[in-house]
Write a protein that holds these residues in place. Structure first.
Motif, PDB file in Angstrom:
ATOM      1  N   ILE A  90       8.675  -5.847   0.980  1.00  0.00           N
ATOM      2  CA  ILE A  90       9.609  -5.020   0.735  1.00  0.00           C
ATOM      3  C   ILE A  90      10.497  -5.595  -0.298  1.00  0.00           C
ATOM      4  CG2 ILE A  90      11.470  -3.364   1.153  1.00  0.00           C
ATOM      5  CD1 ILE A  90       8.936  -2.037   1.533  1.00  0.00           C
ATOM      6  N   ALA A  91      10.998  -6.729   0.385  1.00  0.00           N
ATOM      7  CA  ALA A  91      11.962  -7.483  -0.455  1.00  0.00           C
ATOM      8  C   ALA A  91      11.324  -8.027  -1.730  1.00  0.00           C
ATOM      9  CB  ALA A  91      12.508  -8.777   0.525  1.00  0.00           C
ATOM     10  N   SER A  92      10.104  -8.377  -1.767  1.00  0.00           N
ATOM     11  CA  SER A  92       9.392  -8.905  -3.052  1.00  0.00           C
ATOM     12  C   SER A  92       9.416  -7.666  -4.024  1.00  0.00           C
ATOM     13  CB  SER A  92       8.211  -9.348  -2.603  1.00  0.00           C
ATOM     14  OG  SER A  92       8.458 -10.607  -1.833  1.00  0.00           O
ATOM     15  N   ILE A  93       9.017  -6.380  -3.551  1.00  0.00           N
ATOM     16  CA  ILE A  93       9.054  -5.486  -4.356  1.00  0.00           C
ATOM     17  C   ILE A  93      10.309  -4.715  -4.862  1.00  0.00           C
ATOM     18  CG2 ILE A  93       8.478  -2.861  -4.170  1.00  0.00           C
ATOM     19  CD1 ILE A  93       6.293  -3.231  -2.303  1.00  0.00           C
ATOM     20  N   TYR A  94      11.332  -5.031  -4.151  1.00  0.00           N
ATOM     21  CA  TYR A  94      12.586  -4.559  -4.524  1.00  0.00           C
ATOM     22  C   TYR A  94      13.406  -5.548  -5.478  1.00  0.00           C
ATOM     23  CZ  TYR A  94      17.631  -3.393  -4.418  1.00  0.00           C
ATOM     24  OH  TYR A  94      18.802  -3.062  -4.991  1.00  0.00           O
ATOM     25  N   SER A  95      12.882  -6.656  -5.304  1.00  0.00           N
ATOM     26  CA  SER A  95      13.767  -7.909  -6.397  1.00  0.00           C
ATOM     27  C   SER A  95      12.790  -8.176  -7.282  1.00  0.00           C
ATOM     28  CB  SER A  95      14.300  -8.782  -5.438  1.00  0.00           C
ATOM     29  OG  SER A  95      13.083  -9.629  -5.044  1.00  0.00           O
TER      30      SER A  95
ATOM     31  N   ARG B  17       9.763   0.574  -8.279  1.00  0.00           N
ATOM     32  CA  ARG B  17      10.500  -0.179  -9.534  1.00  0.00           C
ATOM     33  C   ARG B  17      11.682  -1.005  -9.106  1.00  0.00           C
ATOM     34  NH1 ARG B  17      10.979   5.745 -11.614  1.00  0.00           N
ATOM     35  NH2 ARG B  17      12.144   5.974  -9.448  1.00  0.00           N
ATOM     36  N   PRO B  18      11.926  -2.082  -9.794  1.00  0.00           N
ATOM     37  CA  PRO B  18      12.797  -3.323  -9.063  1.00  0.00           C
ATOM     38  C   PRO B  18      14.221  -2.845  -9.200  1.00  0.00           C
ATOM     39  CG  PRO B  18      11.464  -4.119 -10.999  1.00  0.00           C
ATOM     40  CD  PRO B  18      11.164  -2.576 -11.008  1.00  0.00           C
ATOM     41  N   TYR B  19      14.923  -3.173  -8.060  1.00  0.00           N
ATOM     42  CA  TYR B  19      16.228  -2.987  -7.811  1.00  0.00           C
ATOM     43  C   TYR B  19      16.699  -1.467  -7.713  1.00  0.00           C
ATOM     44  CZ  TYR B  19      16.374  -7.728  -9.032  1.00  0.00           C
ATOM     45  OH  TYR B  19      16.256  -8.915  -9.207  1.00  0.00           O
ATOM     46  N   ARG B  20      15.668  -0.512  -7.249  1.00  0.00           N
ATOM     47  CA  ARG B  20      15.924   1.043  -7.047  1.00  0.00           C
ATOM     48  C   ARG B  20      15.289   1.035  -5.464  1.00  0.00           C
ATOM     49  NH1 ARG B  20      14.495   4.037 -12.266  1.00  0.00           N
ATOM     50  NH2 ARG B  20      16.130   3.181 -13.685  1.00  0.00           N
ATOM     51  N   VAL B  21      16.023   1.699  -4.848  1.00  0.00           N
ATOM     52  CA  VAL B  21      15.633   1.978  -3.481  1.00  0.00           C
ATOM     53  C   VAL B  21      14.834   3.182  -3.388  1.00  0.00           C
ATOM     54  CG1 VAL B  21      16.430   2.788  -1.131  1.00  0.00           C
ATOM     55  CG2 VAL B  21      17.799   0.985  -2.248  1.00  0.00           C
ATOM     56  N   GLU B  22      13.406   2.963  -3.219  1.00  0.00           N
ATOM     57  CA  GLU B  22      12.299   4.173  -3.287  1.00  0.00           C
ATOM     58  C   GLU B  22      12.388   4.939  -1.812  1.00  0.00           C
ATOM     59  OE1 GLU B  22      10.532   4.848  -5.900  1.00  0.00           O
ATOM     60  OE2 GLU B  22      11.636   3.235  -6.875  1.00  0.00           O
ATOM     61  N   PRO B  23      12.091   6.203  -1.852  1.00  0.00           N
ATOM     62  CA  PRO B  23      11.959   6.952  -0.576  1.00  0.00           C
ATOM     63  C   PRO B  23      10.959   6.506   0.115  1.00  0.00           C
ATOM     64  CG  PRO B  23      11.870   8.355  -2.511  1.00  0.00           C
ATOM     65  CD  PRO B  23      11.813   7.001  -3.100  1.00  0.00           C
ATOM     66  N   LEU B  24      10.001   5.626  -0.180  1.00  0.00           N
ATOM     67  CA  LEU B  24       8.902   5.243   0.561  1.00  0.00           C
ATOM     68  C   LEU B  24       9.210   3.898   1.389  1.00  0.00           C
ATOM     69  CD1 LEU B  24       5.742   5.835  -1.662  1.00  0.00           C
ATOM     70  CD2 LEU B  24       6.669   7.165   0.327  1.00  0.00           C
ATOM     71  N   TYR B  25      10.689   3.554   1.247  1.00  0.00           N
ATOM     72  CA  TYR B  25      10.696   2.208   1.959  1.00  0.00           C
ATOM     73  C   TYR B  25      11.258   2.676   3.389  1.00  0.00           C
ATOM     74  CZ  TYR B  25      11.865  -0.410  -2.526  1.00  0.00           C
ATOM     75  OH  TYR B  25      11.368  -1.072  -3.736  1.00  0.00           O
TER      76      TYR B  25
ATOM     77  N   PHE C 176       0.816  -1.295   0.007  1.00  0.00           N
ATOM     78  CA  PHE C 176      -0.101   0.017   0.041  1.00  0.00           C
ATOM     79  C   PHE C 176       0.816   1.305  -0.022  1.00  0.00           C
ATOM     80  CE2 PHE C 176      -2.527   3.393   2.127  1.00  0.00           C
ATOM     81  CZ  PHE C 176      -3.807   3.321   1.274  1.00  0.00           C
ATOM     82  N   ILE C 177       2.007   1.257   0.729  1.00  0.00           N
ATOM     83  CA  ILE C 177       3.072   2.467   0.930  1.00  0.00           C
ATOM     84  C   ILE C 177       3.669   2.527  -0.484  1.00  0.00           C
ATOM     85  CG2 ILE C 177       4.846   3.203   2.069  1.00  0.00           C
ATOM     86  CD1 ILE C 177       3.585   2.390   4.773  1.00  0.00           C
ATOM     87  N   SER C 178       3.965   1.481  -1.071  1.00  0.00           N
ATOM     88  CA  SER C 178       4.982   1.525  -2.304  1.00  0.00           C
ATOM     89  C   SER C 178       4.328   0.712  -3.361  1.00  0.00           C
ATOM     90  CB  SER C 178       6.285   0.875  -1.891  1.00  0.00           C
ATOM     91  OG  SER C 178       7.129   1.688  -0.777  1.00  0.00           O
ATOM     92  N   PRO C 179       3.003   1.228  -3.857  1.00  0.00           N
ATOM     93  CA  PRO C 179       2.367   0.605  -4.787  1.00  0.00           C
ATOM     94  C   PRO C 179       3.114   0.544  -6.396  1.00  0.00           C
ATOM     95  CG  PRO C 179       1.361   2.710  -4.576  1.00  0.00           C
ATOM     96  CD  PRO C 179       2.476   2.409  -3.693  1.00  0.00           C
ATOM     97  N   TYR C 180       3.827   1.370  -6.672  1.00  0.00           N
ATOM     98  CA  TYR C 180       4.566   1.306  -7.982  1.00  0.00           C
ATOM     99  C   TYR C 180       6.031   1.489  -7.866  1.00  0.00           C
ATOM    100  CZ  TYR C 180      -0.263   2.697  -9.191  1.00  0.00           C
ATOM    101  OH  TYR C 180      -1.744   2.867  -9.480  1.00  0.00           O
TER     102      TYR C 180
END
Length: 100
Positions: A80-85, A31-39, A25-29
């Motif tokens: 978060i690990a699933s979103i990141y990878s 991008r893989p392998y990029r650290v987003e500010p919402l993490y 919900f916090i990071s819905p969009y």
């Protein structure tokens, strides 16, 4: 007694799903392998859940709630690990060892 054990296990699964939902919900969009500010805020929510579980354990409260909070924190970490990878399916048991 069996119903209480069953309901506890269902609540643990639901709290894990809640943690995964929070990260999605916090990071819905993301991008893989990029650290987003919402993490960061997402991990802070996970840290609050772990702190709550630790405080409940320190004050010897009902163990069910300790597991609920810890499971939600684990769901956040897994999400978060699933979103990141960019994984579609990730398991906490095997995922933790693969993360290293």
């Amino acid at each position: 007694e069996d119903l209480e054990v069953y309901s506890t296990q269902v609540c643990i699964i639901l709290s894990y799903m809640l943690g995964s939902f929070i990260s999605g919900f916090i990071s819905p969009y993301a991008r893989p392998y990029r650290v987003e500010p919402l993490y960061g805020p997402t991990f802070m929510i996970g840290a609050v859940f772990l702190l709550a579980a630790s405080l409940l354990a320190a004050f010897e409260q009902d163990a069910r709630y300790i597991f609920f909070f810890a499971s939600a924190a684990n769901g956040i970490q897994n999400g978060i690990a699933s979103i990141y990878s960019a994984n579609l399916v990730r398991c906490s048991l095997t995922g933790s060892s693969i993360d290293f």
